[in-house]
Each structure stands twice: as C-alpha cells, then as structure tokens.
Design a protein around this motif. Structure first.
Motif, PDB file in Angstrom:
ATOM      1  N   ALA A   6     -29.284 -23.221 -48.595  1.00 37.20           N
ATOM      2  CA  ALA A   6     -30.622 -22.638 -48.356  1.00 37.20           C
ATOM      3  C   ALA A   6     -30.600 -21.696 -47.148  1.00 37.20           C
ATOM      4  N   VAL A   7     -30.019 -22.165 -46.030  1.00 35.20           N
ATOM      5  CA  VAL A   7     -30.006 -21.327 -44.832  1.00 35.20           C
ATOM      6  C   VAL A   7     -29.097 -20.120 -45.052  1.00 35.20           C
ATOM      7  N   GLY A   8     -27.969 -20.332 -45.761  1.00 32.89           N
ATOM      8  CA  GLY A   8     -27.035 -19.233 -46.028  1.00 32.89           C
ATOM      9  C   GLY A   8     -27.691 -18.132 -46.844  1.00 32.89           C
ATOM     10  N   VAL A  57     -45.608 -10.156 -44.884  1.00 35.70           N
ATOM     11  CA  VAL A  57     -46.738 -10.759 -45.604  1.00 35.70           C
ATOM     12  C   VAL A  57     -46.223 -11.728 -46.671  1.00 35.70           C
ATOM     13  N   VAL A  58     -45.242 -11.270 -47.455  1.00 40.83           N
ATOM     14  CA  VAL A  58     -44.719 -12.118 -48.540  1.00 40.83           C
ATOM     15  C   VAL A  58     -44.062 -13.372 -47.976  1.00 40.83           C
ATOM     16  N   SER A  59     -43.176 -13.197 -46.982  1.00 44.17           N
ATOM     17  CA  SER A  59     -42.488 -14.375 -46.454  1.00 44.17           C
ATOM     18  C   SER A  59     -43.473 -15.276 -45.701  1.00 44.17           C
ATOM     19  N   SER A  96     -44.905 -27.608 -49.351  1.00 47.44           N
ATOM     20  CA  SER A  96     -43.647 -27.715 -50.085  1.00 47.44           C
ATOM     21  C   SER A  96     -43.835 -28.398 -51.443  1.00 47.44           C
ATOM     22  N   LEU A  97     -44.602 -29.484 -51.481  1.00 45.76           N
ATOM     23  CA  LEU A  97     -44.796 -30.188 -52.763  1.00 45.76           C
ATOM     24  C   LEU A  97     -45.446 -29.268 -53.784  1.00 45.76           C
ATOM     25  N   ALA A  98     -46.404 -28.477 -53.321  1.00 45.02           N
ATOM     26  CA  ALA A  98     -47.091 -27.555 -54.233  1.00 45.02           C
ATOM     27  C   ALA A  98     -46.123 -26.513 -54.764  1.00 45.02           C
ATOM     28  N   LEU A  99     -45.230 -26.052 -53.878  1.00 44.63           N
ATOM     29  CA  LEU A  99     -44.268 -25.029 -54.305  1.00 44.63           C
ATOM     30  C   LEU A  99     -43.324 -25.598 -55.366  1.00 44.63           C
ATOM     31  N   PHE A 100     -42.880 -26.865 -55.154  1.00 45.07           N
ATOM     32  CA  PHE A 100     -42.037 -27.510 -56.179  1.00 45.07           C
ATOM     33  C   PHE A 100     -42.800 -27.591 -57.498  1.00 45.07           C
ATOM     34  N   GLU A 101     -44.054 -27.959 -57.413  1.00 43.48           N
ATOM     35  CA  GLU A 101     -44.924 -28.117 -58.580  1.00 43.48           C
ATOM     36  C   GLU A 101     -45.005 -26.796 -59.362  1.00 43.48           C
ATOM     37  N   VAL A 122     -35.128 -21.893 -49.607  1.00 44.95           N
ATOM     38  CA  VAL A 122     -34.824 -20.540 -49.126  1.00 44.95           C
ATOM     39  C   VAL A 122     -36.108 -19.839 -48.685  1.00 44.95           C
ATOM     40  N   SER A 123     -37.160 -20.006 -49.485  1.00 46.61           N
ATOM     41  CA  SER A 123     -38.397 -19.278 -49.176  1.00 46.61           C
ATOM     42  C   SER A 123     -38.989 -19.708 -47.833  1.00 46.61           C
ATOM     43  N   TYR A 124     -38.646 -20.924 -47.394  1.00 43.85           N
ATOM     44  CA  TYR A 124     -39.157 -21.352 -46.078  1.00 43.85           C
ATOM     45  C   TYR A 124     -38.341 -20.799 -44.910  1.00 43.85           C
TER      46      TYR A 124
END
Lengths: 357, 237
Positions: free
Chosen positions: B52-54, B79-81, B89-94, B112-114
């Motif tokens: 993820a960090v890579g 803005v996007v990031s 995070s749970l919502a993003l997984f959902e 990655v997005s975080y």
C-alpha cells in the motif's frame, strides 16, 4: 572585436573550460561586449535595460551600478541567460550568448550571488566540485582542484572540506561560493552583489582578498553593486545605469569621479566625490617635492597612505603639510594641501591626461 | 464473512490451564500459537502495508513532481486525495467489494487511497521548500532542469518526504487491521476472530503486535532518514 588568438570551433561551447585545450594558457580572460542589448519584461512598456552597449576588456573588473530599477542585475543575468535578451546580443570572445547551448554557456561562466546559494545537502568539497563534475573531470583532478581552491580563498583544505554549509559563517560561505564559481577556471565571472549581505568588517576583508586574488587570476569580472564606495574600490571600470536601464556613464572610477557626465551621475556619486577620488591614490603615487631636512616636529605618513587619509591627518591636527616616509621612516617628500588639491582638481587631472597622451 | 466468523466462535483452548482459567493474557497460549497464527499474520500485515505505501508513494510522488512543474495540477489532485482520505475505511470497503470482490485488491485499493494525500502534500511541500537562491545558483552553474530536480530539489525535499512516509506507514499499519473485514489476512484477522469471544489473549496479542510493528517501522524510517540526510542533522546541531 575578436582577439587574434580566437578560432571558431564546432560545438559552440566556450573552448577554454568545456573542452580544455592544452594550447590555451590557464586563467585566460574573456572579452565581453554588450551589443545594443535591450530587455523589456513581458507586460511592461518601459525597458528594464535600454540599448546597452559597452565593451569590457579581458581581465578587467567592470562594476555595474545604479539606483533600483536601473537594470544592473537584469544586465548581469542576461550574460548567462538567466534572463532572456529581448534585443541585441552579448558577445563573449566574439560569440553571441544567444546562439550558445545554455548549459555549456553557463558552465563556462563563474556565477556568484549575494545569498551565495550553496547546496545545503552537499559538503563544501561537493559544492565546489559541482561544475567540474558536470564537465566530467576525473576524481583525482577534482580533488586536487578543490584543495587548490580552498587554499586560494583562504579556507582550510582539509578541515573545511567535509563541512556542510550550515556549519559555516557568512564570510566562509561566500568564500566557498567564490571557490565554487572559480572551480572550472572560467574566463568570465558574474558577481551579483557578492558582499552585500556580509557585515562591514568582513566585507572589507573579502573585497581586499578578492582584489588580491584577481591580480593572480586575472579574470574578466562583471560585478553588480549598489554601493558607490564598493564600485570605486573594486572596479577597473564602472558603468552607471540610470532608471529605465540607460547607460549614464562608463569609465574608470577616477574619470567618473573627476568628470561626471551629467547631473544624474554627479548626484549619484555624491557631493563627496572629491574625497572619494582621494581614496584612489596613495601619497606614494604623487610626485613630491623634497622634505625639509629637519622634520622632527612635522606630521608623518607612510607612502601607502591614501590621499584621503593624508588630508584627514592634516585637518585633524590643523596643519597644512606632512612628511611622507618610507617603511623605514626615512623622509621621502613633502605632502601639502595644495599638492592634494592639485591631484584631484579637474584641471590638474586634464593636464595629467594631456601629458600622458 | 458470516461463515468465517461462525467457524471460530469456540476458541482453540488447547491444553493450557491459563486459557481454561481465562486470564487476561496467556503468555504460553501466545507462544503456542506464534507459529500457526501470529507470525504468518504479522508477515501478511507487513506485506499489505508495504504494498500500500509502495504503490501510494509511486502515485503520490509522480503527482507531486507533476504539480511541482505544472501548478494547475495541485488542486485537482489535492481535492481527490483529500476526499478519499475523508471516506470512512469500512464505507470504502463496502463501496469497493461489489467491484473488486473480497480480495487483496480491494484492501489495497482502499489502503493506497489513504496514503495519497499525506505523501503528495509532503513531497510537494519539500520540493517547494527549496530556497530560491539555491535554485538560481544551480541553474546559473549550468545544471539542466532534470539535474536540478535530481541533484538539488529531491535531496533537499528528503526530510519532508520521509516525514510523510512515517505518517503514512503508521496510519496504514493501523488501517490494515480493518482490512480483515475484506480479506482474511493481517493482524486484523485474529482481532476479528477474538472480538466476540471472552478469551482475550488472541485479541490483545494481535493488537499489541500491530502497535509494535508501527513503532518499529517508524524507527526504521527515522534511522534511514538520518543516515541518508546527514546534512539535515548537522544543520540543526
């Protein structure tokens, strides 16, 4: 305009530094010609530099000076094209900078700025090695050159090598900046208010050291300052620019102080221009009448004393003459107020000039 | 998810009396399950974090270089990031599960997005923090644009970039435990296992391991930074 030794080559670089030529002696200086150079910044009506033409002979220090808005830094930065030229061209040894490869042009010119701009993440040695590395010198040659330069600018070739800029004083940083600019032995140096941010005492030392160094290396130097005293001290020639980037006068410091071209120059150099001129000569430069045999109760001054200091010594004591003595204290001649006045009055200067030619 | 939870409702007590007595933390039980549970979970956790960090660094670093040259790019990427960073995070997984399924990909996309906002901001701040006179001197000496970037700007941006990597890494180590809702991997798996169970050793051990991993990772980054930017240390001293 072209010097006889100059031969055009392919590739367009400055031959001396970019592809070192065994036939060319080290330390050769370039002739620089401003050929009707004009700079107009986008969106401005008035030019910053207006039709500037002047020739700087090889090995001389040319000081650009003028009020803010006079375009002196703009003129300087057009030489290494950090600022693009709007009209005209600048010729270095006969070749126009506009036609040269940018990186090659800049690697062949030493550049010193007021804030120095040392790379904080590199040691002193690595900073100095910047241009030689870009030119692909081998390691041993670079290491030798770094040691040589540190010594030249008065730093310790071993102890100071591995230090970082943050560990240096302001004066030491400027010395490293100078060494870095000299690293590839460029025939031309651009110095943009190099001593402007340094305390007065250190500044004077650096000025003296640079003049001494210049006698050894004999570079062509373009030197920007806003300090008229510095201009008079450092310059073989001084170019005074007025607002709007017009050249007001270009001459030796003595000629400018003796005969300002117009009111602007006269005001710019100051009402004490007569006294400033006195700093340019030493009493040893004068032809002196012999001193009276008995001079025990006279004031004395060494031959290296400037005329200004000699005048001050007389005034401070209410006298009108003093005896010039050599290093051993032997009387060499008599300096009078009249003799000093004659040395700086325009008529006397004109007569001297007439006698010379 | 439901099935995997049901299978582990009864904890694996083994022969351990401590476990049968259900003390707060059973050292012996932890040791017995190190090889079968904790070690592989820890390795998975490190892999998930490193990937993820890579990937996040490659994306954010490229975006920062672009924004450094082309100023207009800064705002859209920020803005996007920034938006991605605010999604729970749970919502993003959902949101991602219907698209990429219960896979490592889903977990990594979210993780990655975080990283993007932090790494992008810090890299750009580092690049912009290089003093003007240093750049003028570099250009005046004949360094090309690329040489200025690689030899001057990026080395000088290193402290800021490392600061971003430290924050991103510690954040992702913590967030990766939540990824266990999507894939049965990482230290989040034993935590999820033990969450509805009275026996707390598995839960506590996995949690402590995640904390220890974060501290060690941070330490490794600090040491790496100090070694790679000796000039920054001397400047302070």
């Amino acid at each position: 305009m072209r010097r006889p030794g100059w031969v055009p080559r392919g590739g367009g670089g400055l031959p001396l530094t970019v592809s070192p030529d065994p036939d060319t002696p080290r330390g050769t200086a370039a002739e620089v010609v401003f050929d009707h150079v004009t700079k107009v910044y986008p969106g401005r009506q008035q030019p910053a530099v207006d039709d500037l033409s002047l020739t700087i002979p090889p090995g001389e220090i040319c000081v650009l000076i003028g009020p803010s808005g006079g375009g002196k830094t703009t003129a300087l930065k057009m030489v290494n094209r950090l600022i693009t030229i709007t009209e005209g061209d600048i010729l270095i040894d006969g070749r126009g900078v506009r036609g040269l490869d940018l990186a090659e042009l800049r690697r062949g010119i030493g550049y010193v700025i007021q804030q120095v701009g040392l790379f904080p993440h590199m040691t002193v040695a690595d900073n100095i090695a910047t241009v030689p590395r870009l030119l692909g010198w081998d390691k041993a040659r670079i290491a030798n050159r770094v040691g040589e330069l540190l010594e030249l600018v008065g730093l310790d070739p071993t102890a100071d090598r591995k230090r970082y800029p943050a560990q240096l004083s302001g004066g030491q940083r400027q010395r490293v900046g100078l060494a870095r600019a000299l690293a590839a032995d460029p025939p031309l140096m651009l110095m943009d208010e190099p001593f402007g941010a340094i305390d007065p005492i250190t500044r004077e030392r650096l000025q003296d050291e640079f003049l001494r160094l210049q006698r050894e290396i004999g570079k062509t130097v373009i030197f920007v300052t806003h300090d008229i005293d510095e201009a008079v001290k450092m310059g073989d020639r001084v170019a005074i620019l007025r607002e709007g980037g017009k050249l007001a006068q270009y001459d030796t410091p003595d000629a400018i102080l003796a005969r300002p071209a117009d009111d602007f120059v006269a005001r710019f150099v100051g009402a004490d221009r007569g006294l400033k001129r006195l700093t340019l000569s030493r009493i040893g430069d004068l032809e002196l009448p012999p001193a009276p045999a008995a001079h025990d109760d006279e004031l004395t001054a060494r031959l290296t004393t400037s005329l200004r200091d000699a005048l001050s010594i007389m005034l401070a004591d209410g006298r009108s003459q003093l005896v010039a003595v050599d290093d051993d204290g032997n009387a060499v001649g008599l300096v009078t107020l009249d003799r000093i006045r004659a040395a700086v009055s325009p008529e006397a200067a004109a007569e001297e000039e007439g006698a010379r030619t | 998810m439901i099935a995997s939870l049901a299978a582990v409702v009864i904890p694996k007590f083994g022969q351990d009396s401590c476990a049968r007595a259900n003390k707060t933390f059973c050292w012996d039980w932890f040791r017995q399950h190190w090889g079968s549970t904790f070690e592989p979970r820890l390795v998975e956790h490190i892999k998930l974090t490193a990937i993820a960090v890579g990937i996040g660094f490659v994306i954010a670093f490229s975006a920062a270089l672009l924004a450094h040259r082309q100023r207009w790019f800064e705002t859209p990427f920020s803005v996007v990031s920034g938006l991605l960073y605010t999604i729970p995070s749970l919502a993003l997984f959902e949101i991602l599960v219907p698209i990429t399924g219960l896979t490592v990909t889903t977990a990594e996309v979210a993780l990655v997005s975080y990283t993007l906002l932090i790494l992008f901001r810090n890299t750009l701040t580092g690049l912009r923090g290089v003093r003007d006179e240093v750049l003028v001197a570099a250009r005046g000496m004949g360094l090309t644009g690329r040489q200025v970037l690689w030899r001057v700007e990026l080395p000088l941006a290193m402290p800021a970039i490392f600061a971003g990597l430290r924050i991103a890494t510690v954040t992702i180590i913590s967030l990766t435990t939540v990824a266990a809702f999507v894939v049965d991997q990482g230290l989040g798996a034993p935590i999820l296992n033990a969450i509805n169970v009275d026996f707390k050793t598995e839960f506590i051990a996995a949690g402590l391991l995640a904390v220890a991993l974060a501290l060690v990772a941070d330490l490794v980054l600090v040491v790496t930074q100090r070694v790679s930017t000796p000039w920054a240390r001397r400047a302070a001293g």
